[in-house]
Design an enzyme around this catalytic site. Sequence first.
Site, PDB file in Angstrom:
ATOM      1  N   ARG A 154       1.058  -1.220  -0.070  1.00  0.00           N
ATOM      2  CA  ARG A 154       0.117  -0.034   0.015  1.00  0.00           C
ATOM      3  C   ARG A 154       0.890   1.004   0.012  1.00  0.00           C
ATOM      4  NH1 ARG A 154      -2.492  -1.576   5.424  1.00  0.00           N
ATOM      5  NH2 ARG A 154      -0.468  -2.172   5.780  1.00  0.00           N
ATOM      6  N   CYS A 260      -4.770   1.929  -7.747  1.00  0.00           N
ATOM      7  CA  CYS A 260      -5.177   0.363  -7.620  1.00  0.00           C
ATOM      8  C   CYS A 260      -6.649   0.204  -7.695  1.00  0.00           C
ATOM      9  CB  CYS A 260      -4.468  -0.325  -6.535  1.00  0.00           C
ATOM     10  SG  CYS A 260      -2.768  -0.103  -6.829  1.00  0.00           S
ATOM     11  N   LYS A 320      -5.285   9.314  -0.106  1.00  0.00           N
ATOM     12  CA  LYS A 320      -5.452   8.868   1.494  1.00  0.00           C
ATOM     13  C   LYS A 320      -4.185   9.434   2.022  1.00  0.00           C
ATOM     14  CE  LYS A 320      -2.633   4.837   1.109  1.00  0.00           C
ATOM     15  NZ  LYS A 320      -2.404   3.454   1.352  1.00  0.00           N
ATOM     16  N   ARG A 327      -4.201  10.600  -7.594  1.00  0.00           N
ATOM     17  CA  ARG A 327      -4.748   9.647  -8.482  1.00  0.00           C
ATOM     18  C   ARG A 327      -6.223   9.187  -7.946  1.00  0.00           C
ATOM     19  NH1 ARG A 327      -0.172   5.859 -10.607  1.00  0.00           N
ATOM     20  NH2 ARG A 327       0.617   6.214  -8.503  1.00  0.00           N
TER      21      ARG A 327
HETATM   22  C1  UDX Z   1      -4.262  -0.956  -2.292  1.00  0.00           C
HETATM   23  C2  UDX Z   1      -4.159  -2.109  -1.592  1.00  0.00           C
HETATM   24  O1  UDX Z   1      -4.447  -2.120  -0.270  1.00  0.00           O
HETATM   25  C3  UDX Z   1      -2.747  -2.899  -1.848  1.00  0.00           C
HETATM   26  O2  UDX Z   1      -2.663  -4.040  -1.222  1.00  0.00           O
HETATM   27  C4  UDX Z   1      -2.546  -2.843  -3.406  1.00  0.00           C
HETATM   28  O3  UDX Z   1      -1.429  -3.334  -3.449  1.00  0.00           O
HETATM   29  C5  UDX Z   1      -2.681  -1.474  -3.871  1.00  0.00           C
HETATM   30  O4  UDX Z   1      -3.943  -0.854  -3.708  1.00  0.00           O
HETATM   31  P1  UDX Z   1      -3.451   1.612  -1.701  1.00  0.00           P
HETATM   32  O5  UDX Z   1      -4.307   1.909  -3.054  1.00  0.00           O
HETATM   33  O6  UDX Z   1      -2.069   2.257  -1.594  1.00  0.00           O
HETATM   34  O7  UDX Z   1      -3.309   0.121  -1.834  1.00  0.00           O
HETATM   35  O8  UDX Z   1      -4.277   2.103  -0.501  1.00  0.00           O
HETATM   36  P2  UDX Z   1      -5.294   1.577   0.611  1.00  0.00           P
HETATM   37  O9  UDX Z   1      -4.832   1.926   1.795  1.00  0.00           O
HETATM   38  O10 UDX Z   1      -5.707   0.126   0.142  1.00  0.00           O
HETATM   39  O11 UDX Z   1      -6.471   2.773   0.288  1.00  0.00           O
HETATM   40  C6  UDX Z   1      -7.087   2.706  -1.036  1.00  0.00           C
HETATM   41  C7  UDX Z   1      -8.156   3.551  -0.782  1.00  0.00           C
HETATM   42  O12 UDX Z   1      -9.564   3.158  -0.161  1.00  0.00           O
HETATM   43  C8  UDX Z   1      -8.095   5.055  -0.205  1.00  0.00           C
HETATM   44  O13 UDX Z   1      -8.720   6.027  -0.909  1.00  0.00           O
HETATM   45  C9  UDX Z   1      -8.544   4.751   1.356  1.00  0.00           C
HETATM   46  O14 UDX Z   1      -8.992   6.005   1.519  1.00  0.00           O
HETATM   47  C10 UDX Z   1      -9.750   3.946   0.924  1.00  0.00           C
HETATM   48  N1  UDX Z   1     -10.287   3.211   1.947  1.00  0.00           N
HETATM   49  C11 UDX Z   1      -9.369   2.309   2.714  1.00  0.00           C
HETATM   50  C12 UDX Z   1     -11.710   3.368   2.656  1.00  0.00           C
HETATM   51  O15 UDX Z   1     -12.352   4.381   2.242  1.00  0.00           O
HETATM   52  N2  UDX Z   1     -12.005   2.694   3.669  1.00  0.00           N
HETATM   53  C13 UDX Z   1     -11.230   1.718   4.374  1.00  0.00           C
HETATM   54  O16 UDX Z   1     -11.761   1.246   5.325  1.00  0.00           O
HETATM   55  C14 UDX Z   1     -10.092   1.575   3.830  1.00  0.00           C
END
Ligand code: UDX
Length: 436
Positions: A154, A260, A320, A327
């Site tokens: 992540r 992602c 985040k 993106r």
């Molecule tokens: C994600 C996957 O977690 C990771 O395993 C993969 O390799 C790439 O995609 P990432 O995109 O870096 O990682 O961020 P992540 O922490 O998973 O959050 C993704 C999005 O979901 C963010 O916009 C975050 O705000 C949102 N989110 C996450 C929520 O809205 N609620 C949650 O409970 C968790």
Amino acid sequence: MKICVLGVGYVGLTTAALFSDLGNVVHCIDINEERIANLKKGIMPIYEPGLKEIVERNIAENRLLFSTDTASAVKETEIIFICVGTPPQASGETDLSQVQSAAISIAKALNGYKIVVNKSTVPVGTGDFVRRTIEENRLENHNFDVVSNPEFLREGSAVQDSFEPDRIVIGAPNKQVALKLLELYATLERPMHITDLYSAEIIKYASNAFLATKISFINAISHLCEEVGADVTVVAKGMGADSRIGRAFLNAGIGYGGSCFPKDVESLIHTSGTYGYDFKMLKEVISVNKGMVPHMIGRIEELIGDVKGKTIGVLGLAFKPNTDDIREAKAIDMIQILMERGATVKAFDPQAMEHTKAIVPDVTYTQNAYEVAENADALVLATEWREFKLLDMERIRNSMNQPVLLDGRNFYNPEEKTRMGFTYYGLGRGIFRPNS
Ligand code: UDX
């Protein structure tokens, strides 16, 4: 071992940092000359806590080498990781042109047996595509194997996720190849899953699509919570206490973004479609996600009326916290709608303002969170940076035109904020008035 990493983006650089830190010599290759020149000087292409130190340490130890010369690196190494970009096309289909170029470069430089490892996020069947591409383009008839070893890191915690992954998935065509990869990861002492190629490829997409589904599920529940007067954070906690469900990724908010989840969900729908399965469930996951920002805008209008001529402050722009990545950031979708409707928008983010300026230049970007709040008719928290928790909220309340706080990530305590005189709205928690 001697390793080659093709593509020095997020996944490539972190992978290279990991393997070099474990004592291997890693040749990092990218076609972007500026990026390679910068990396040689220790200038990082991305902001990721802890990564710079590891890169610098291994450059100094001569275990991390940067170059644009793919052929030499392929010739010198036995294990080649493909970590290039796999962006989405308008149809949702994954663009594999960079994977194809990487495979052609490997084919042309083949000078002995190689293990070609796909780490980029790619649809099922890409391993076969890489194999075919190398077979069709090789100049010398050497053997090679193609492995799928998906990456689950992540942003913001990429280093920790790489050094302490929950699991390592190795989709290999035979035992010997799997063992070679096992050896590479052995010192991490993490659970290994040896699978066939296709299963490994699906594990990656299925995992991301499932996590996105979890988020959309709790966001759907958040609508019901608002209607009946329940609190989605309490519901998530109660649900998450069931070990079969788990608390992670049950945070309701203005939706998931990033490089992602949005593209991987689209890609899985597309791939399923090509195999004759209409993945309607995932289409609904997208639809719920897309509805969250309009829902938030609706609540803003409910609290302050027509936004035309009003000033809205936005805290957080990155998709985040702990990243400068914007993106598919929901904050930006929200800002665009607010501006279309005639609002003046002020915004602050600790890392992501430079990138955002290029997309929405007409926003007033401020030096800090306090300036965002000054004379605002509403303040919306879009990204839960930790520093926003520590703000002097009395100062913020006093500087606002009207003390209206909308919490897009359920980051604040509603009772505490209403006690301070704010009208507070949390997604899935509802509206709380100061004297109620
Ligand atoms: C994600 C996957 O977690 C990771 O395993 C993969 O390799 C790439 O995609 P990432 O995109 O870096 O990682 O961020 P992540 O922490 O998973 O959050 C993704 C999005 O979901 C963010 O916009 C975050 O705000 C949102 N989110 C996450 C929520 O809205 N609620 C949650 O409970 C968790």
